[in-house]
Design an enzyme around this catalytic site. Structure first.
Site, PDB file in Angstrom:
ATOM      1  N   VAL A   1       0.835  -1.204   0.000  1.00 60.41           N
ATOM      2  CA  VAL A   1       0.000   0.000   0.000  1.00 60.41           C
ATOM      3  C   VAL A   1       0.867   1.250   0.000  1.00 60.41           C
ATOM      4  O   VAL A   1       1.958   1.283   0.572  1.00 60.41           O
ATOM      5  CB  VAL A   1      -0.949   0.032   1.222  1.00 60.41           C
ATOM      6  CG1 VAL A   1      -1.923  -1.121   1.170  1.00 60.41           C
ATOM      7  CG2 VAL A   1      -0.173  -0.002   2.520  1.00 60.41           C
ATOM      8  N   ASP A   2       0.366   2.262  -0.662  1.00 59.52           N
ATOM      9  CA  ASP A   2       0.936   3.601  -0.574  1.00 59.52           C
ATOM     10  C   ASP A   2       0.342   4.256   0.666  1.00 59.52           C
ATOM     11  O   ASP A   2      -0.766   3.906   1.090  1.00 59.52           O
ATOM     12  CB  ASP A   2       0.579   4.383  -1.840  1.00 59.52           C
ATOM     13  CG  ASP A   2       1.083   5.805  -1.791  1.00 59.52           C
ATOM     14  OD1 ASP A   2       2.236   5.993  -1.393  1.00 59.52           O
ATOM     15  OD2 ASP A   2       0.315   6.713  -2.144  1.00 59.52           O
ATOM     16  N   LYS A   3       1.045   5.179   1.264  1.00 58.85           N
ATOM     17  CA  LYS A   3       0.538   5.815   2.485  1.00 58.85           C
ATOM     18  C   LYS A   3      -0.487   6.901   2.159  1.00 58.85           C
ATOM     19  O   LYS A   3      -1.627   6.861   2.606  1.00 58.85           O
ATOM     20  CB  LYS A   3       1.686   6.424   3.313  1.00 58.85           C
ATOM     21  CG  LYS A   3       1.191   7.107   4.601  1.00 58.85           C
ATOM     22  CD  LYS A   3       2.322   7.744   5.365  1.00 58.85           C
ATOM     23  CE  LYS A   3       2.786   9.032   4.704  1.00 58.85           C
ATOM     24  NZ  LYS A   3       1.765  10.115   4.823  1.00 58.85           N
TER      25      LYS A   3
END
Length: 797
Positions: free
Chosen positions: A483-485
């Protein structure tokens, strides 16, 4: 003419109204209903002219909706000659395709040249009633078949249960009576089935309808020959000195197959419910603002660039940008979030969302097929028609299945004819017809497509848009979620998380002065200050003598006070008093991953403002669900190490990497795949595009307006991590459902064909009748459909 039940349409403006709550006027014995006195007065001034003009427009459009602006119909909907012109017709040029064989396409409705299934529209049109009419037609054929088959069944089976019908009706007359009852069942009720069977032999794409046509026509043809030429029947066929009749078998087979078709059509309509609900989110009418005032227009007439007025309580008609006004908009249908979002000048709005409190002037940006809602609808429709890789196995089996069944029927006939008990030929005919009827490739063919259709629709209702069935199957195998933040775990824009004030300054006083200065800046941190002030409904004064200090901050004069905003170094260089205490407070926030700005008023520190990209409220729960599913979660972010660490520790993320570029994300995902991990990558769909493409499953986060829906395997409309967990759950439950369906279908056929051929006869003296074979065939299809429909109620999160 009595008023129609339910809703009717005003013949002047086309507005849908309730008869009991509307104004009424009669003309030539017909009742008409109106939304207001103006429309009734206009109608009564020239009723013939109003109806004539409207009928002419309807005829020109060949049943399509027409009229001046919002006018679309004349008389009550259920008693309207003009409206019937287009009833049941498909939209002109509409492309139909087979859910089992998507390569089969044609203009308009029909049946598949390969499997015989009814074709369905590639793009659902709410005004297209052809599918509903097809369902009504099949249902009427089924009920007609049932009414005629019931007495036929009594005539044929009555003697077996003690009814001495032959004492009342001569045997010869009995045959003609059964012929009269069976003929309309076979050749009217069953005509669509026989046509599909004939087509299958003409194209040599043998299918379920091939077996039904051969079986029913064999039973009917033999019985017809018995009635017409009883003396020519060989003794091997005679039962108790008389030739048997199988009219009831042919009729009941047709009726039961029609029941299966009715249930299948109804199930398909239910699986399209998610799409229809989405399509119905958009209003029918828009209020277009023109130099001469406002006018109501059909949604289809709205063009890009039009200015539209959206009143309180109305749905926003198209994707647009707010030109004026302010209001809270309920975007729950798009994001799943129950809290309405404040929209003002410059904000984007999405068609189908609900305007709540204020009036908005909106410029149309995305209309027709370019709107977010249309793209979502089309994506769901295409996914429901797509084929899972597991379907390839089914296709290979089905390719040889029907020829094998026909061969089994021939072998059964000769086996009984040569070695069976008397009457041999009668037993041989019954066994061969039973084999043809009991074998159901329909259940085999429906096993995967039905589950995919229902599963994709269920996902859409939860904001999980699956691109195709292959993604749905692959998602089950995922073991690592990357996941990207920003925008995935967090909200995606900076917000003030804390304001620590000094001296006698209050939070609102500092915020009001700071917002006055920051409103002159385009920096994201500055906009966070302005947003907070507006949300707190603070007055923002004008700032004078604004100066941007390169690499440090901004300064200006507000209401006679000198305000300086920036980092610690800038304020220290300007000899701002109280910085030592402020630095201590700032350190506490920085350790939690926040960015800190300092506010000085009249050369003295007034506040320390902590700004961060806050974690979404739903993220902690979603993280727990992902871990409960046995998935490893890895966070990749371009943010600094302290910020990344703070987020990872707070959420319990298994692994994180900070200061990662898009290229680094791509390399990391590729390395995981080389280690035999099945990877799903969740990002914003733009900056993370390389990694999304490299992952086994790309998951685009967001409302759909800012992501490339077409490029992702899964799009989460709500834009939060709960959707990832829902997608994994959906995939696992759908694939389990498909395996259950295939088990039902394979086991049913593996047991049914030998029993129909007479396997039990030597042991139990039992021979399966064609009627029972047809009932069993219908049960197999219904069991597959019912099992697939269970997916509509499964919990995904």
């Amino acid at each position: 003419m009595k008023a129609a039940e339910g809703t009717v349409k005003d013949p002047v403006c086309g507005m849908v109204v309730l008869p009991e709550a509307s104004l009424q006027s009669n003309f030539e014995g017909d009742a008409y209903y109106f939304c207001c006195e103006h429309c009734r007065t206009k109608f009564e001034s020239d009723p013939a002219g109003v109806l004539s003009a409207l009928a002419e427009k309807e005829a020109q459009r060949a049943g399509k909706e027409s009229g001046h602006e919002c006018c679309r119909a004349a008389r009550p909907a259920t008693d309207q000659p003009v409206a019937r012109l287009g009833r049941g017709q498909a939209a002109e040029g509409a492309v139909y395709t087979c859910p089992m064989h998507p390569e089969v396409e044609q203009i308009g409705p029909g049946d598949c040249s390969i499997c015989g299934m009814d074709l369905e529209p590639k793009v659902i049109d709410l005004s297209d009633e052809s599918e509903a009419d097809q369902y009504r037609d099949m249902k009427s054929r089924f009920w007609a078949g049932s009414l005629l088959s019931a007495p036929l069944l009594i005539l044929a089976m009555g003697p077996m249960v003690g009814l001495k019908l032959t004492e009342w009706i001569p045997h010869r007359a009995m045959g003609w009576l059964q012929l009269g009852l069976a003929t309309p069942v076979v050749f009217w009720c069953g005509w669509p089935l026989l046509v599909r069977g004939a087509k299958s032999f003409r194209s040599m794409n043998l299918n379920m309808f091939s077996l039904i046509a051969v079986g029913t026509l064999a039973a009917y043809g033999f019985s017809l020959f018995v009635v017409l030429f009883p003396a020519m029947i060989p003794e091997a066929f005679l039962e108790g000195g008389s030739p048997p009749l199988y009219f009831e078998a042919a009729a009941v087979i047709i009726t039961l197959v029609l029941l299966g078709q009715v249930l299948e059509l109804r199930a398909r309509r239910q699986t399209g419910g998610a799409i229809r609900e989405l399509m119905q989110l958009a209003p029918e009418i828009a209020h277009r603002a023109t130099p001469d005032g406002e006018e109501d227009v059909l949604l289809d007439l709205v063009r890009k660039g039009d200015r539209l007025r959206v009143r309180p309580g109305e749905k926003i008609p198209v994707d647009g940008r707010v030109l004026g006004g302010a209001s809270r908009v309920d975007e729950a249908m798009l994001t799943g979030e129950p809290i309405p979002v404040l929209k003002s000048e410059g904000d984007d709005v999405t068609g189908g969302t609900l305007n709540q409190t204020g009036s908005l002037l909106v410029e149309a940006v995305g209309v027709g097929n370019d709107s977010v809602l249309s793209r979502i609808v089309q994506m769901v429709a295409e996914a429901q028609r797509s084929r899972a890789p597991i379907q390839k196995l089914v296709d290979v089996v089905a390719q040889y299945f029907v020829p094998a069944v026909i061969l089994c029927a021939i072998l059964a006939f000769f086996g009984w004819a040569l070695w069976g008990p008397e009457p041999r030929l009668a037993h041989a005919l019954v066994a061969s017809v039973a084999v043809l009827i009991v074998a159901c490739p329909c259940a085999l063919g429906l096993a995967t497509p039905m589950s995919v259709m229902v599963g994709v629709g269920r996902g859409a209702s939860e904001g999980v848009l699956i691109k195709n069935a292959e993604v749905l199957e692959l998602m089950k195998k995922v073991d690592t979620i990357v996941v990207d933040k920003t925008g995935t775990l967090t909200r995606g824009w900076p917000e003030i998380t804390a304001i620590d004030t000094f001296s006698d300054w209050t939070e609102n006083q500092v915020l009001s002065l700071a917002a006055a200065v920051e409103s002159q800046s385009e920096h994201p941190l500055a906009q966070a200050v302005v947003r907070r002030a507006k949300a707190s409904q603070l007055s923002i004064a004008e700032a004078d003598e604004f100066v941007s200090v390169t690499g440090g901050g901004v300064q200006a004069t507000v209401e006679g006070r000198r305000v300086l905003i920036g980092n610690a170094d800038l304020l220290s260089r300007r000899n701002v008093a109280g910085m030592e205490q402020a630095r201590g407070r700032a350190m506490e926030h920085q350790e939690l991953g926040s960015t800190v700005i300092f506010v000085a008023i009249d050369e003295r520190i007034a506040a320390v403002v902590a700004i961060a990209d806050p974690i979404k409220e739903s993220t902690p729960t979603a993280m727990k669900t992902l871990h409960d599913l046995g998935l490893k979660v890895v966070m990749l972010t371009g943010d600094s190490q302290p910020t990344a660490r703070a987020v990872a520790l707070k959420l319990g993320i298994d692994e994180f990497h900070a200061s990662v570029s898009p290229a680094d994300k791509y390399d990391f995902v590729a390395s995981l795949r080389r280690q035999d991990h099945v990877v799903a990558m969740a990002g914003d769909g733009i900056n993370d595009a390389p990694a999304l493409a490299e992952a086994d499953v790309g998951i685009a986060m967001g409302t759909g307006a800012g992501v490339a829906i077409e490029s992702a395997g899964v799009t989460l409309v709500g834009g939060d991590l709960r959707g990832v967990a829902a997608a994994v759950n959906l995939s696992r439950k759908t694939m389990a459902n498909i395996r259950q369906n295939l088990f039902f279908a394979f086991i049913y056929n593996a047991l049914g064909v030998p029993v129909a051929a007479g396997l039990l006869y030597p042991f139990f003296n039992v021979l399966l009748s064609p009627m029972l074979a047809a009932a069993a065939m219908s049960v197999s299809s219904v069991s597959v459909i019912a099992n697939a429909l269970r997916l509509r109620s499964v919990r995904l999160s």
